[in-house]
Write a protein that holds these residues in place. Structure first.
Motif, PDB file in Angstrom:
ATOM      1  N   GLY A 192       0.809  -1.215   0.000  1.00  0.00           N
ATOM      2  CA  GLY A 192       0.000   0.000   0.000  1.00  0.00           C
ATOM      3  C   GLY A 192       0.842   1.264   0.000  1.00  0.00           C
ATOM      4  O   GLY A 192       0.536   2.241  -0.699  1.00  0.00           O
ATOM      5  N   LEU A 193       1.925   1.266   0.782  1.00  0.00           N
ATOM      6  CA  LEU A 193       2.814   2.429   0.821  1.00  0.00           C
ATOM      7  C   LEU A 193       3.469   2.669  -0.536  1.00  0.00           C
ATOM      8  O   LEU A 193       3.538   3.806  -1.018  1.00  0.00           O
ATOM      9  CB  LEU A 193       3.893   2.218   1.890  1.00  0.00           C
ATOM     10  N   LEU A 194       3.948   1.594  -1.162  1.00  0.00           N
ATOM     11  CA  LEU A 194       4.596   1.737  -2.466  1.00  0.00           C
ATOM     12  C   LEU A 194       3.609   2.219  -3.526  1.00  0.00           C
ATOM     13  O   LEU A 194       3.961   3.020  -4.399  1.00  0.00           O
ATOM     14  CB  LEU A 194       5.219   0.404  -2.887  1.00  0.00           C
ATOM     15  N   MET A 195       2.368   1.745  -3.452  1.00  0.00           N
ATOM     16  CA  MET A 195       1.349   2.192  -4.401  1.00  0.00           C
ATOM     17  C   MET A 195       1.125   3.699  -4.272  1.00  0.00           C
ATOM     18  O   MET A 195       1.046   4.421  -5.272  1.00  0.00           O
ATOM     19  CB  MET A 195       0.038   1.439  -4.154  1.00  0.00           C
ATOM     20  N   ALA A 196       1.025   4.177  -3.022  1.00  0.00           N
ATOM     21  CA  ALA A 196       0.781   5.598  -2.782  1.00  0.00           C
ATOM     22  C   ALA A 196       1.984   6.452  -3.180  1.00  0.00           C
ATOM     23  O   ALA A 196       1.838   7.535  -3.753  1.00  0.00           O
ATOM     24  CB  ALA A 196       0.450   5.823  -1.305  1.00  0.00           C
ATOM     25  N   MET A 197       3.186   5.960  -2.899  1.00  0.00           N
ATOM     26  CA  MET A 197       4.401   6.729  -3.175  1.00  0.00           C
ATOM     27  C   MET A 197       4.693   6.850  -4.664  1.00  0.00           C
ATOM     28  O   MET A 197       5.136   7.893  -5.140  1.00  0.00           O
ATOM     29  CB  MET A 197       5.603   6.073  -2.474  1.00  0.00           C
ATOM     30  N   HIS A 198       4.450   5.760  -5.409  1.00  0.00           N
ATOM     31  CA  HIS A 198       4.879   5.716  -6.805  1.00  0.00           C
ATOM     32  C   HIS A 198       3.725   5.765  -7.807  1.00  0.00           C
ATOM     33  O   HIS A 198       3.963   5.745  -9.018  1.00  0.00           O
ATOM     34  CB  HIS A 198       5.704   4.451  -7.049  1.00  0.00           C
ATOM     35  N   GLY A 199       2.484   5.802  -7.316  1.00  0.00           N
ATOM     36  CA  GLY A 199       1.345   5.851  -8.219  1.00  0.00           C
ATOM     37  C   GLY A 199       1.224   4.609  -9.082  1.00  0.00           C
ATOM     38  O   GLY A 199       0.922   4.689 -10.272  1.00  0.00           O
ATOM     39  N   ILE A 200       1.466   3.434  -8.486  1.00  0.00           N
ATOM     40  CA  ILE A 200       1.429   2.169  -9.224  1.00  0.00           C
ATOM     41  C   ILE A 200       0.338   1.283  -8.650  1.00  0.00           C
ATOM     42  O   ILE A 200      -0.227   1.570  -7.594  1.00  0.00           O
ATOM     43  CB  ILE A 200       2.793   1.446  -9.156  1.00  0.00           C
ATOM     44  N   ASP A 201       0.038   0.167  -9.354  1.00  0.00           N
ATOM     45  CA  ASP A 201      -0.990  -0.728  -8.846  1.00  0.00           C
ATOM     46  C   ASP A 201      -0.368  -1.763  -7.912  1.00  0.00           C
ATOM     47  O   ASP A 201       0.854  -1.811  -7.724  1.00  0.00           O
ATOM     48  CB  ASP A 201      -1.763  -1.399  -9.991  1.00  0.00           C
ATOM     49  N   ASP A 202      -1.231  -2.604  -7.311  1.00  0.00           N
ATOM     50  CA  ASP A 202      -0.751  -3.543  -6.305  1.00  0.00           C
ATOM     51  C   ASP A 202       0.202  -4.581  -6.886  1.00  0.00           C
ATOM     52  O   ASP A 202       1.163  -5.003  -6.236  1.00  0.00           O
ATOM     53  CB  ASP A 202      -1.929  -4.234  -5.605  1.00  0.00           C
ATOM     54  N   GLU A 203      -0.036  -4.988  -8.129  1.00  0.00           N
ATOM     55  CA  GLU A 203       0.820  -5.990  -8.754  1.00  0.00           C
ATOM     56  C   GLU A 203       2.229  -5.443  -8.979  1.00  0.00           C
ATOM     57  O   GLU A 203       3.229  -6.130  -8.734  1.00  0.00           O
ATOM     58  CB  GLU A 203       0.195  -6.428 -10.080  1.00  0.00           C
ATOM     59  N   GLN A 204       2.320  -4.194  -9.432  1.00  0.00           N
ATOM     60  CA  GLN A 204       3.630  -3.573  -9.644  1.00  0.00           C
ATOM     61  C   GLN A 204       4.355  -3.376  -8.314  1.00  0.00           C
ATOM     62  O   GLN A 204       5.572  -3.575  -8.226  1.00  0.00           O
ATOM     63  CB  GLN A 204       3.454  -2.236 -10.360  1.00  0.00           C
ATOM     64  N   ALA A 205       3.599  -2.989  -7.277  1.00  0.00           N
ATOM     65  CA  ALA A 205       4.212  -2.784  -5.962  1.00  0.00           C
ATOM     66  C   ALA A 205       4.750  -4.096  -5.402  1.00  0.00           C
ATOM     67  O   ALA A 205       5.858  -4.148  -4.857  1.00  0.00           O
ATOM     68  CB  ALA A 205       3.185  -2.181  -4.999  1.00  0.00           C
ATOM     69  N   PHE A 206       3.973  -5.170  -5.549  1.00  0.00           N
ATOM     70  CA  PHE A 206       4.437  -6.474  -5.074  1.00  0.00           C
ATOM     71  C   PHE A 206       5.673  -6.906  -5.860  1.00  0.00           C
ATOM     72  O   PHE A 206       6.600  -7.504  -5.313  1.00  0.00           O
ATOM     73  CB  PHE A 206       3.330  -7.514  -5.213  1.00  0.00           C
ATOM     74  N   GLY A 207       5.693  -6.586  -7.163  1.00  0.00           N
ATOM     75  CA  GLY A 207       6.852  -6.914  -7.983  1.00  0.00           C
ATOM     76  C   GLY A 207       8.106  -6.197  -7.509  1.00  0.00           C
ATOM     77  O   GLY A 207       9.205  -6.771  -7.521  1.00  0.00           O
ATOM     78  N   MET A 208       7.948  -4.934  -7.069  1.00  0.00           N
ATOM     79  CA  MET A 208       9.090  -4.189  -6.545  1.00  0.00           C
ATOM     80  C   MET A 208       9.641  -4.859  -5.293  1.00  0.00           C
ATOM     81  O   MET A 208      10.858  -5.026  -5.142  1.00  0.00           O
ATOM     82  CB  MET A 208       8.674  -2.751  -6.230  1.00  0.00           C
ATOM     83  N   LEU A 209       8.740  -5.253  -4.389  1.00  0.00           N
ATOM     84  CA  LEU A 209       9.178  -5.936  -3.171  1.00  0.00           C
ATOM     85  C   LEU A 209       9.905  -7.234  -3.507  1.00  0.00           C
ATOM     86  O   LEU A 209      10.955  -7.545  -2.936  1.00  0.00           O
ATOM     87  CB  LEU A 209       7.975  -6.241  -2.274  1.00  0.00           C
ATOM     88  N   SER A 210       9.341  -8.000  -4.435  1.00  0.00           N
ATOM     89  CA  SER A 210       9.926  -9.291  -4.807  1.00  0.00           C
ATOM     90  C   SER A 210      11.308  -9.116  -5.422  1.00  0.00           C
ATOM     91  O   SER A 210      12.231  -9.890  -5.134  1.00  0.00           O
ATOM     92  CB  SER A 210       9.007 -10.018  -5.796  1.00  0.00           C
ATOM     93  N   GLN A 211      11.456  -8.094  -6.270  1.00  0.00           N
ATOM     94  CA  GLN A 211      12.743  -7.868  -6.927  1.00  0.00           C
ATOM     95  C   GLN A 211      13.825  -7.526  -5.911  1.00  0.00           C
ATOM     96  O   GLN A 211      14.938  -8.064  -5.958  1.00  0.00           O
ATOM     97  CB  GLN A 211      12.621  -6.745  -7.951  1.00  0.00           C
ATOM     98  N   VAL A 212      13.493  -6.636  -4.967  1.00  0.00           N
ATOM     99  CA  VAL A 212      14.462  -6.274  -3.931  1.00  0.00           C
ATOM    100  C   VAL A 212      14.794  -7.492  -3.071  1.00  0.00           C
ATOM    101  O   VAL A 212      15.951  -7.724  -2.705  1.00  0.00           O
ATOM    102  CB  VAL A 212      13.916  -5.129  -3.057  1.00  0.00           C
ATOM    103  N   SER A 213      13.769  -8.284  -2.759  1.00  0.00           N
ATOM    104  CA  SER A 213      13.972  -9.488  -1.958  1.00  0.00           C
ATOM    105  C   SER A 213      14.970 -10.429  -2.619  1.00  0.00           C
ATOM    106  O   SER A 213      15.884 -10.957  -1.976  1.00  0.00           O
ATOM    107  CB  SER A 213      12.626 -10.198  -1.754  1.00  0.00           C
ATOM    108  N   GLN A 214      14.818 -10.630  -3.929  1.00  0.00           N
ATOM    109  CA  GLN A 214      15.708 -11.537  -4.653  1.00  0.00           C
ATOM    110  C   GLN A 214      17.106 -10.963  -4.792  1.00  0.00           C
ATOM    111  O   GLN A 214      18.105 -11.664  -4.594  1.00  0.00           O
ATOM    112  CB  GLN A 214      15.112 -11.831  -6.030  1.00  0.00           C
ATOM    113  N   GLU A 215      17.194  -9.664  -5.117  1.00  0.00           N
ATOM    114  CA  GLU A 215      18.500  -9.049  -5.346  1.00  0.00           C
ATOM    115  C   GLU A 215      19.330  -8.971  -4.066  1.00  0.00           C
ATOM    116  O   GLU A 215      20.556  -9.102  -4.096  1.00  0.00           O
ATOM    117  CB  GLU A 215      18.318  -7.649  -5.933  1.00  0.00           C
ATOM    118  N   MET A 216      18.657  -8.764  -2.926  1.00  0.00           N
ATOM    119  CA  MET A 216      19.366  -8.622  -1.656  1.00  0.00           C
ATOM    120  C   MET A 216      19.391  -9.918  -0.852  1.00  0.00           C
ATOM    121  O   MET A 216      19.946  -9.961   0.247  1.00  0.00           O
ATOM    122  CB  MET A 216      18.719  -7.507  -0.828  1.00  0.00           C
ATOM    123  N   ASN A 217      18.768 -10.971  -1.418  1.00  0.00           N
ATOM    124  CA  ASN A 217      18.723 -12.272  -0.743  1.00  0.00           C
ATOM    125  C   ASN A 217      18.108 -12.150   0.650  1.00  0.00           C
ATOM    126  O   ASN A 217      18.616 -12.680   1.638  1.00  0.00           O
ATOM    127  CB  ASN A 217      20.124 -12.883  -0.648  1.00  0.00           C
TER     128      ASN A 217
END
Length: 236
Positions: A192-217
């Motif tokens: 929800g925070l990422l959606m509000a900050m970046h003006g994106i939908d829930d799927e894109q926000a979840f994708g951002m979290l997942s990408q950071v999770s994978q990149e930072m292990n």
């Protein structure tokens, strides 16, 4: 909006979680998701889960014969809300609350109402670790019974199911899985925070979290907690 979950939602999610905690099969989890949809989603009388395997879309679980037959009709027609959400370029959810009234899929609407008595249909994309997995299909026998509240409830169910299926896929131990599922509320806050900050939908926000999770292990829950700590509202 109240932060207290509905008692029925809590009870159902606990029952679903126990299926995963006991290390049961994907088939058992798929069926639990369908059964939970009938219990949790307003207006839902039947539910099924379709996945794409080796280029074919198959039904892996259904709450009853009506749901399974509806999937077969949609496959025969070749279009519908449940198939369309599997298209990467399509919206992550589709709904037709009344198949008799200006439905985007007229042939499907005619067949479902005439052959199965289904009058409302919605499809929700189900993702696992950020990849397309399948669709949760919600059906109603009553015209107009599927509402915006139904969409919210089904979206929450899909998010919960995605966490459970992903953990089962990775073979996580029960204790680790329990922590991941219990942290789902925090993941939702971060989305929800990422959606509000970046003006994106829930799927894109979840994708951002997942990408950071994978990149930072890091675990997805750890990334979510960091987002909340950094960008969440401060207590007075």
């Amino acid at each position: 909006m109240s932060s207290t979950p509905h008692p029925e939602l809590v009870t159902t999610f606990r029952a679903m979680a126990e299926v995963v905690y006991r290390g049961q099969s994907f088939e058992a989890v798929h069926l639990a998701v369908c059964q939970a949809a009938v219990r949790l989603v307003d207006g839902c009388d039947h539910a099924s889960l379709m996945v794409r395997r080796h280029g074919q879309v198959v039904t892996v679980a259904a709450s009853d014969d009506v749901a399974r037959a509806s999937d077969e009709v949609e496959r025969e027609v070749g279009r519908g809300p449940c198939l369309d959400v599997l298209d990467e370029d399509a919206p992550h959810q589709h709904i037709c609350a009344d198949l008799r009234d200006g439905c985007e899929w007229p042939e499907l609407g005619r067949r479902l109402t005439a052959e199965l008595g289904v009058h409302g249909l919605a499809g929700f994309r189900l993702r696992q670790d950020g990849t397309k997995l399948g669709s949760l299909n919600v059906l109603s026998d009553t015209p107009g019974a599927l509402t915006t509240a139904s969409l919210d409830q089904a979206t929450l169910l899909v998010a919960f199911a995605s966490v459970g299926l992903a953990a089962l896929h990775r073979g996580e131990e029960a204790a680790t899985l329990r922590r991941g599922l219990e942290s789902n509320r925090e993941i939702g806050k971060a989305v929800g925070l990422l959606m509000a900050m970046h003006g994106i939908d829930d799927e894109q926000a979840f994708g951002m979290l997942s990408q950071v999770s994978q990149e930072m292990n890091l675990k997805l829950a750890q990334v979510a907690a960091q987002v909340i700590e950094t960008h969440g509202p401060r207590s007075a």
